[in-house]
Scaffold this motif. Structure first.
Motif, PDB file in Angstrom:
ATOM      1  N   VAL A 139       0.895  -1.154   0.000  1.00 37.88           N
ATOM      2  CA  VAL A 139       0.000   0.000   0.000  1.00 37.88           C
ATOM      3  C   VAL A 139       0.935   1.205   0.000  1.00 37.88           C
ATOM      4  O   VAL A 139       1.767   1.354   0.897  1.00 37.88           O
ATOM      5  N   ILE A 140       0.800   2.070  -1.022  1.00 45.47           N
ATOM      6  CA  ILE A 140       1.802   3.112  -1.264  1.00 45.47           C
ATOM      7  C   ILE A 140       1.125   4.465  -1.486  1.00 45.47           C
ATOM      8  O   ILE A 140       0.223   4.572  -2.324  1.00 45.47           O
ATOM      9  N   PHE A 182       4.214  -2.837   3.418  1.00 48.87           N
ATOM     10  CA  PHE A 182       4.442  -4.013   2.590  1.00 48.87           C
ATOM     11  C   PHE A 182       4.605  -5.233   3.469  1.00 48.87           C
ATOM     12  O   PHE A 182       4.903  -5.132   4.661  1.00 48.87           O
ATOM     13  N   GLY A 183       4.394  -6.381   2.881  1.00 51.72           N
ATOM     14  CA  GLY A 183       4.578  -7.621   3.617  1.00 51.72           C
ATOM     15  C   GLY A 183       4.336  -8.820   2.732  1.00 51.72           C
ATOM     16  O   GLY A 183       3.747  -8.704   1.656  1.00 51.72           O
ATOM     17  N   VAL A 202      -1.366   4.983   5.378  1.00 55.53           N
ATOM     18  CA  VAL A 202      -0.155   5.540   4.773  1.00 55.53           C
ATOM     19  C   VAL A 202      -0.023   7.040   5.028  1.00 55.53           C
ATOM     20  O   VAL A 202       0.794   7.707   4.399  1.00 55.53           O
ATOM     21  N   GLN A 203      -0.836   7.559   5.954  1.00 59.11           N
ATOM     22  CA  GLN A 203      -0.815   8.995   6.267  1.00 59.11           C
ATOM     23  C   GLN A 203      -0.953   9.821   4.989  1.00 59.11           C
ATOM     24  O   GLN A 203      -0.180  10.745   4.722  1.00 59.11           O
ATOM     25  N   SER A 218      -2.549   9.925  -3.842  1.00 55.05           N
ATOM     26  CA  SER A 218      -3.486   8.831  -4.069  1.00 55.05           C
ATOM     27  C   SER A 218      -2.854   7.547  -3.543  1.00 55.05           C
ATOM     28  O   SER A 218      -1.634   7.446  -3.425  1.00 55.05           O
ATOM     29  N   VAL A 219      -3.699   6.569  -3.248  1.00 57.09           N
ATOM     30  CA  VAL A 219      -3.217   5.285  -2.760  1.00 57.09           C
ATOM     31  C   VAL A 219      -3.025   4.320  -3.929  1.00 57.09           C
ATOM     32  O   VAL A 219      -3.891   4.199  -4.794  1.00 57.09           O
ATOM     33  N   VAL A 220      -1.882   3.647  -3.932  1.00 60.27           N
ATOM     34  CA  VAL A 220      -1.641   2.532  -4.842  1.00 60.27           C
ATOM     35  C   VAL A 220      -1.683   1.260  -4.004  1.00 60.27           C
ATOM     36  O   VAL A 220      -1.093   1.198  -2.920  1.00 60.27           O
ATOM     37  N   PHE A 221      -2.409   0.274  -4.489  1.00 63.92           N
ATOM     38  CA  PHE A 221      -2.474  -1.039  -3.858  1.00 63.92           C
ATOM     39  C   PHE A 221      -1.928  -2.010  -4.888  1.00 63.92           C
ATOM     40  O   PHE A 221      -2.408  -2.050  -6.024  1.00 63.92           O
TER      41      PHE A 221
END
Length: 120
Positions: free
Chosen positions: A10-11, A111-112, A60-61, A67-70
């Motif tokens: 999640v970035i 990440f994981g 991700v604060q 924007s969020v990248v998944f």
């Protein structure tokens, strides 16, 4: 047969750098595939609501201009994944590709690695 090994991310990515992020991700795909990744999926947030306790944006604060990248990578097994990164980075460096300045804040990336419980 053993199930795959999944690596998830999640970035937070600056919205204005969507095309730059896409180009960065596309550049990395051949390196990951060469070293065993079976599938790489990069997604851009479309319906990612804020939560009251937690959410993708909160995790991700996320800043207003981001924007969020998944994304996720499917590996054949954990051993392949564990051995791939050093080789990927070496190949990218040998090709003059920079992996040290991605178009996002890596400190807020989550990440994981995951062992699947069910695959359908």
């Amino acid at each position: 047969p053993p199930m795959s090994y999944i690596e998830g991310f999640v970035i937070p990515v600056p919205t204005a750098k969507k095309d730059e992020y896409r180009a960065f991700a596309e550049m990395t795909v051949p390196y990951f595939r060469k070293h065993g990744a079976e599938r790489i999926v990069e997604t851009w947030a479309e319906d990612v609501p804020d939560g009251e306790v937690t959410s993708f944006p909160m995790a991700v604060q996320l800043q207003p201009e981001e924007s969020v990248v998944f994304s996720w990578i499917i590996w054949p097994d954990k051993a392949t994944r564990d051995g791939a990164y050093e080789k990927i980075m070496a190949d990218m460096e040998a090709d003059g590709q920079s992996h040290n300045s991605p178009p996002f804040d890596g400190k807020r990336m989550i990440f994981g690695g995951f062992e699947p419980l069910v695959e359908g």
